[in-house]
Scaffold this active site. Structure first.
Site, short mmCIF file in Angstrom:
data_model
loop_
_atom_site.label_atom_id
_atom_site.label_comp_id
_atom_site.label_asym_id
_atom_site.label_seq_id
_atom_site.Cartn_x
_atom_site.Cartn_y
_atom_site.Cartn_z
N LYS A 197 22.00 24.38 -92.81
CA LYS A 197 20.95 24.56 -91.81
C LYS A 197 20.51 23.17 -91.33
CE LYS A 197 16.80 27.27 -91.01
NZ LYS A 197 16.02 28.41 -91.42
N GLU A 225 9.98 44.02 -96.63
CA GLU A 225 8.61 44.47 -96.39
C GLU A 225 8.33 45.79 -97.10
OE1 GLU A 225 10.62 43.26 -94.01
OE2 GLU A 225 9.58 41.45 -93.36
N ARG A 251 7.80 47.64 -90.35
CA ARG A 251 8.94 48.06 -91.17
C ARG A 251 8.53 48.94 -92.35
NH1 ARG A 251 13.85 44.70 -91.12
NH2 ARG A 251 14.33 45.03 -88.93
#
Ligand SMILES: Cc1ncc(C[n+]2csc(CCOP(=O)(O)OP(=O)(O)O)c2C)c(N)n1
Length: 584
Positions: free
Chosen positions: A246, A334, A362
């Site tokens: 990243k 979640e 969610r």
């Protein structure tokens, strides 16, 4: 001097005309292009830098947009946007009227699926692949998903189904071992072992019937291209494990991957962050949450903190550092976060479950079935409520009051400032007999000296901020600030209603009997929101006073600065003044 290649690429058709040996140069130019624009215009940086080679390889090998490419989350798709016709507009990224920071079907044929929330790519690409089969089309379908997103329930559901189909689906795992914060969980450990070569035998993806290949170096263009070319000829579900870094190509972004996920403005040459004013400012609401939960948890050993993959964004990281055994980052999960909080509450713990308003969508069934139905005293802290700005339509937290208000047992509170947020957190952990949702916005509050001694808030009690005549403004949450400004020169009343549920009915009766006109101000969709609660109250009690509901219209609000968006929907101070004057 080498001639620039990027400037000639308006679509992947030109990209496919390049020689393979020219691609590393294109990768350098693409990286530089992304860095230069994000340095001044802001946005997500690290994820896109990490997939520059993968992006080029995908569009080079596959026949996009006929072959369907789905990016998970989509914050890594800047390179994709630039190579698919949006280079010249890329400087408008995330700005009002400009390009969206995420793939969007409306924006381009190359954006096959709208994203923003994670872990949807496998299901979406599988759906497209099955559709192709049914229509007798010979196409490729590719989902690119990160190692944090693949650990989410939805991604597993997609893999589990895909593995028993013969759909032409390629899942590419972009494994950089980090989400926004470092990835967590057993799958992350498993993937680390695969990379070390210690766990090749019982490959979890092979067990799910995928043709697994990798791990390969995601920055080696030759390797990725030849592997993609091979996979193009393999039928059925395939899985390619790619290892990337990243922030690749910008030293600071590689070294500080959390900060450079979305770094704000920085110097494109040196990578140094451009720091903002050193003046003392009010705190961010997330920090008021983060510091307050630590303070409370030190006094109350039953308090636990939960975040699904947002320790930095929610500031739960302070508790994770200070009291690590009672603060949990559960990954992008979640649903699990909510039901785990419910489980903890059954055992007498006091869970603060911190989830962005938009991501709590969610976990809707879990809130109803696992928390509210059993009346378990989970404390939901909904960060990023209201319009969030540049992340746009996928991220605005403007539905929570509607989707929560209809759930029995649930208390709903919105603080108008930092002190109220602290006090409701304090009140909630004194042991409510029922669940509570506390919604607060992104960004900074208004109170520099926010750290005042705790005081208890009476449940269901609103506050009177100003007394006037004829018209009463009822605001909820931080919209109180705009309302206060707007009525400065007007002889009207202002109430901070605080609780969307239960409503302060005594006060409401008094208000409806006293004022000719009632004006509601909320940073939430008008339909089903706080204003709807007041309309229901008026109807149930036979009040005929005109009620004007100011909030977000029945439409998805796009991206732009928060202030610009408030102006767009008419919730800025200027618009409020106009409307109020008109009513008077
Ligand atoms: C459902 C949902 N929860 C949380 C987020 C916030 N979020 C955005 S990106 C991200 C991390 C994604 O990491 P990963 O899948 O590894 O992709 P990478 O950033 O490495 O490309 C998170 C948690 C989200 N977008 N969607």
């Amino acid at each position: 001097m080498q001639k620039s290649l990027l400037q000639y690429i308006n679509t992947p058709i030109e990209l496919r005309l390049l020689k393979k040996k020219e691609l590393p140069q294109l990768a350098r130019e693409l990286r530089e292009f992304i860095i230069n624009i994000v340095a001044t215009k802001e946005g997500h940086l690290g994820a896109s830098l990490g997939v520059v080679e993968l992006t080029i390889a995908l569009h080079y090998v596959f026949n996009t947009p006929t072959d369907q490419l789905v990016w998970d989350v989509g914050h890594q798709a800047y390179g994709h946007k630039i190579l698919t016709g949006r280079r010249k507009n890329f400087h408008t990224n995330r700005q009002l009227g400009g390009l969206s920071g995420f793939p969007k079907r409306k924006e381009s044929n190359y954006d096959t699926f709208g994203v923003g929330h994670s872990s949807t790519s496998i299901s979406a690409a599988l759906g497209m692949a099955i559709a192709s089969q049914l229509k007798g089309e010979d196409k490729q379908h590719i989902a690119v998903i990160g190692d944090a997103s693949i650990a989410s329930g939805m991604a597993f559901e997609g893999l589990n189904h895909a593995g028993v189909t013969d759909a032409n689906l390629l899942v590419i795992l972009n494994d950089n071992a980090i989400g926004i914060d470092p990835s967590v969980g057993a799958l992350k450990q498993y993937l680390t072992n695969v990379k070390k070569g210690t766990q090749k035998q019982d490959n979890i993806f092979e067990a799910l019937n995928f043709d697994y290949s990798g791990p390969i170096d995601g920055h080696d263009l030759d390797k990725i291209i030849s592997e993609l070319e091979r996979l193009k000829t393999v039928k059925g579900p395939k899985f390619l494990h790619v290892i990337t870094t990243k922030g690749k190509g910008l030293k600071q972004a590689e070294a500080n991957q959390v900060k450079y996920h979305a770094p704000g403005k920085f110097d494109a040459k040196t990578g140094d962050l451009i720091t903002k004013s050193a003046f003392r400012q009010p705190p961010k609401y997330q920090d008021v949450f983060g510091y307050t939960i630590v303070e409370l948890a030190k006094q109350n050993k039953n308090i636990v903190g939960i975040t699904p993959a947002m320790p930095t964004g929610s500031s739960l990281k302070y508790m994770m550092t200070e009291i690590p055994n009672r603060a949990f980052d559960v990954g992008i999960a979640e649903q699990h976060a909510v039901t785990m909080a419910a489980g903890m509450a059954t055992q007498g713990l006091i869970p603060f479950c911190n989830i962005y308003s938009t991501f709590l969508q969610r976990a809707y069934d879990q809130i109803i079935h696992d928390v509210a139905l059993q009346n378990l005293p989970v404390i939901f802290c909904l960060d990023r409520a209201g319009l969030v700005g540049e992340d746009g339509a996928t991220h605005h937290g403007v539905f929570d009051l509607s989707y929560l208000r209809c759930i029995p047992n649930l208390i709903i509170f919105a603080p108008r400032n930092e002190v109220e947020l602290r006090n409701i957190m304090y009140t909630a952990q004194l042991r409510l007999e029922q669940p509570i949702a506390i919604r607060y916005p992104r960004g900074r509050g208004v109170t520099i000296d926010w750290k005042q001694p705790f005081s208890k808030i009476e449940i269901g009690k609103a506050v009177t901020l100003k007394k006037g005549k004829k018209l009463a403004v009822l605001s909820i949450g931080t919209m109180a600030q705009n309302a206060t400004e707007a009525i400065k020169g007007l002889n009207v009343s202002h109430y901070d209603m605080r609780f969307v549920k239960p409503l302060d009915e005594n006060l409401l009766h008094a208000i409806f009997k006293t004022y000719d006109i009632i004006v509601i101000v909320e940073d939430h969709t008008i339909k089903g929101g706080f204003g709807s609660a007041i309309l229901e109250f008026a109807s149930e009690n036979g009040y005929k006073n005109p009620i004007k509901t100011l909030g977000i219209p029945d439409d998805f609000v796009e991206h732009g600065g928060v202030d610009e968006l408030h102006e767009f929907v008419g919730l800025d101070v200027g618009s409020l003044i106009e409307i109020l004057k008109g009513l008077l």
